[in-house]
Structure formats: C-alpha cells, structure tokens
Motif scaffolding. Sequence first.
Motif, mmCIF file in Angstrom:
data_model
loop_
_atom_site.group_PDB
_atom_site.id
_atom_site.type_symbol
_atom_site.label_atom_id
_atom_site.label_comp_id
_atom_site.label_asym_id
_atom_site.label_seq_id
_atom_site.Cartn_x
_atom_site.Cartn_y
_atom_site.Cartn_z
ATOM 1 N N GLY A 112 0.861 -1.279 -0.001
ATOM 2 C CA GLY A 112 -0.093 0.087 0.110
ATOM 3 C C GLY A 112 0.830 1.333 0.031
ATOM 4 N N LYS A 120 0.024 -0.298 -5.554
ATOM 5 C CA LYS A 120 -1.312 -0.448 -5.158
ATOM 6 C C LYS A 120 -2.017 -0.988 -6.444
ATOM 7 C CE LYS A 120 -1.782 3.675 -3.260
ATOM 8 N NZ LYS A 120 -2.402 4.733 -2.406
ATOM 9 N N MET A 171 -2.039 -2.992 1.940
ATOM 10 C CA MET A 171 -3.008 -2.149 1.117
ATOM 11 C C MET A 171 -4.521 -2.584 2.174
ATOM 12 S SD MET A 171 -4.110 -2.339 -2.670
ATOM 13 C CE MET A 171 -5.222 -1.149 -3.306
ATOM 14 N N GLU A 195 -12.997 0.137 2.896
ATOM 15 C CA GLU A 195 -12.959 0.821 1.621
ATOM 16 C C GLU A 195 -12.555 0.103 0.727
ATOM 17 O OE1 GLU A 195 -10.739 4.791 -0.517
ATOM 18 O OE2 GLU A 195 -10.815 4.553 1.756
ATOM 19 N N LEU A 196 -11.419 -0.630 0.851
ATOM 20 C CA LEU A 196 -10.767 -1.711 -0.317
ATOM 21 C C LEU A 196 -12.193 -2.868 -0.400
ATOM 22 C CD1 LEU A 196 -8.767 -2.865 -2.250
ATOM 23 C CD2 LEU A 196 -7.674 -4.038 -0.161
ATOM 24 N N ARG A 208 -4.412 -0.652 5.187
ATOM 25 C CA ARG A 208 -4.730 0.764 4.977
ATOM 26 C C ARG A 208 -6.051 1.242 4.619
ATOM 27 N NH1 ARG A 208 -0.882 4.636 1.060
ATOM 28 N NH2 ARG A 208 -1.814 6.629 1.677
ATOM 29 N N TYR A 209 -6.802 0.418 3.929
ATOM 30 C CA TYR A 209 -8.266 0.799 3.398
ATOM 31 C C TYR A 209 -9.134 -0.068 3.924
ATOM 32 C CZ TYR A 209 -5.288 3.533 0.204
ATOM 33 O OH TYR A 209 -4.416 4.385 -0.434
#
Length: 489
Positions: free
Chosen positions: A51, A57, A85, A92-93, A88-89
């Motif tokens: 990420g 990404k 990643m 949302e991911l 971090r998200y």
Amino acid sequence: MPERRTVALVTLGCARNEVDSEELAGRLEADGWQLVEDAEDADVAVVNTCGFVEAAKKDSVDALLEANDLKGHGRTQAVVAVGCMAERYGKELAEALPEADGVLGFDDYADISDRLQTILSGGVHASHTPRDRRKLLPISPAERQSATDVALPGHGAPVDLPVGLAPQSGPRAPLRRRLDGAPVASVKLASGCDRRCSFCAIPSFRGSFISRRPSDVLNESRWLAEQGVKEIMLVSENNTSYGKDLGDIRLLESLLPELAEIDGLERVRVSYLQPAEMRPGLIDVLTSTPKIAPYFDLSFQHSAPGVLRAMRRFGDTDRFLELLDTIRGKAPQAGVRSNFIVGFPGESEADLAELERFLNGARLDAIGVFGYSDEEGTEAATYENKLDEDLVAERLARVSRLAEELVSQRAEERVGETVHVLVESLDEDGVHGRGAHQAPETDGQVLLTSGEGLAVGRMVEAKVVGTEGVDLVAEPLQGSFGCSEEAGR
C-alpha cells in the motif's frame, strides 16, 4: 481422512512483506493447512498486498483480480487480501473490490486460520475500519515493549510446531515457514517508524517504531541457517533506530557481530538506513566485521536543502558526500544504494541541479528514482506549489537517464576488484549471484564466467572482468569456493 485445506500466498511489495507472508505460512501450516506454490492449486489464494505508492497499489489490485479469475476454473474457491493495502484501506478496499472474498488487517493475523476457514465455508468476516496505528503504542519508546496486545507482523514469537515441520534451534522454532529454497532470507529487526516524512504514509498503517528483542532475531537467524540460508538481510522501516525502545540506541552495533558468528551463515546484510541517524560506531561495525556486508542502503531522497526540509528530512549535498567519504575511507569497496524523489512540490530547477550534483559525486552502486505523486493522508498532499505532471515526468526521465549512466560507470570502476559472490542460480542463462555490494531484487547481480564445481548457496571469490550495465561479469578464482572467512568484505 478428509483432504487437507490448501492455501497459496502471493506476495507483493518489499522484503518486509516477504517475512510477513512466511509468518502467515507458519501459522497456517501449524494449524493443518497445506501450502502450495500456485494459486490455481489452492482452495484459498491469499494476496499479501503493498500500500505504499499508486503503482504498487495497482499491482496489488491486479494480483487480486488475477487470482479471482481462477475461481470457477479450478480448485480456487476464495481470494483474500492481507498486507499493507488491506490494513490501510480495510472496508473501503472491500467495497471497491468485491472480487475479494475477504480483506484482513494485521489484527487478523494471529487468527488467520480461523478467518480463512470462515471465508472458505461461505461465511463473512467483517473488514476493519482503518485507524492510525501510531496511536496503538505509547508515545514514549521506552514503554512500547510492554504493549503486548498490539499486532506486529513478522515479530511472531516462537511456538511449538509439529515434529518434522522444520529443523529447530532447540525445542522451539520461529513462527515462520519458508516459501522458497533461496539461499538468502530477510529477518525483521523492527516494525514501524517514528519519522514524519511529509510524503510517506507508512507510519500511519505500520505504526510507531518498535524493536524486536535481540534474542528473537538471533534465534530466528540460527533457525534460517539450519534451513540452508547463507545470507540474511535485516529489514525494517528504519534499522538505524534499532534498540532505542530497548534502552540502547547502539544495540545494532553489538547484535551484528553475534549474528556473524552463527554457524552456516556466510553473510549478514543491513538495509534501510537513515543518513541523519548514521553514527561512527555503526559505520565501523559495518565496514570492519567479517561476514557483515559493507553495504549502505541510505535513504537520501534528495540533496537540495529546501526540498529536504519540505520533506521534513535533514542534510544536504555536502554533508551526504562527507558521509560517503567516511564510509569509503574505511571500506573502499563498500556498496551504497539509495532512492530519490523528483518533482516534489516547490522543487526548482536549481534544486534539481543540486540533486544532479550530488548524484554525480556520490558514486552510488544502485539508484532508484521516483516521480512525486500525492499520497492521501500525508502532509505533502496538502502543499501548494505542486509541479505539473508533465514537468514531473520530464524530470523523472532526465534523472533516470543520469542514474542509469552513473551506476554503469560505478560498475566499470569495479573491474579488477575481487568480489565474494553468493551463487543464487545455475541454469541455461548462466551462473548468477550477488556480491557484498548487491542486495537481492533491488541492485545488480554478478554473472560468473564458469559454474564448474559451483552450487546454489556457495560463496565464491571472483575477479571482476567486465560489466553489463549495472551488472558485473566475474571470473571465479581457482580454489576459492567456500571462502566464508571474509565473505562480507
């Protein structure tokens, strides 16, 4: 007897992620999962994502989509995202990428087997809401070692593993399962970062800096040596800070000689060093200890003072050149690599010229150049005076051309030198390995002119007789095989 569940780990990003994947593999195998190399042969494909920057990404998303395409065409039933990643998200991911059957954060790693079994059985594990992981540890470094409830990927404490799973150093083996038979392996020295570089989001999802205890690092390194590993590379977000939360900022200087004494290891390499934190004692150990590679992976990022201050970093061209002179005064053949960002907000032509002045004088063995782009959540993303994308691309191309020319020149300077090469492959393309000045993946390599009597994992003394760009061509010296006594020199 029911068929064993199978899992494949697909790893993207840096060497730190590779360590995390092998810890996940250790946890899964200890709980009865069968590890397979190819995602198409697995019930579950676990993609360890990166990420860091947009390109990384995108690669992570592409890998998840590629794994998803296997569903319905073979054994693969589920695709799960882990790693930076995913951390971090989080939600949302998961919402943006419904092809992923699960998005697991670092806090899920201890229960990875249960999480995968739930997903494989058709259940849903709710993706986490991302949080600033710097806030999970005490502000004072001295108090962080007592925070045992914080997930630290790659710091896995030793556990009892099934008999025969792997050779062990004593009754307990590290929580790790090797995913390849390469003669080099990375070892986590620490996690997180306390620096606040304005362009970097890593501390927000990797957390504040925390060291592993020396005994854990030593035990894992001994275990790796028993696995046939000949070179270990110490990795973290910032190795020069090692020990500050253990009461001794010079702990790395005492740990390195102990690592060098481990039976079976031929070379120990340290990566990720901060120029502003380099100290004379560390330079001495890195340049004078047998089996410790005189290798300096220095994160310069730029050399123009104004740009460095905007990056919330320290130094300038002349101070950086003085540091390199000090290093080479102690070890003339020392290897040095670094990364640089061009097109940072407010970077002028004079700033770029100053960076070029540094590069021309630095004689670096490997150079990574990146064009600036905003990273959400970073201070630099809020800066004014952003450069036009075309201008950033133009400067990236200009400095990249210079970098390619300079590393080729530096390679040519090594013609006639004697290098100690760790053999990593023998195939129809020849015999390839790396010298002490070359880290895996990121730097160049050495092509040996003869493979007679050699095998993967052997250390051989060779004379450099030519170059191919950044790569060296070297001729093995007669009677030099197994030259471990000075392998790091």
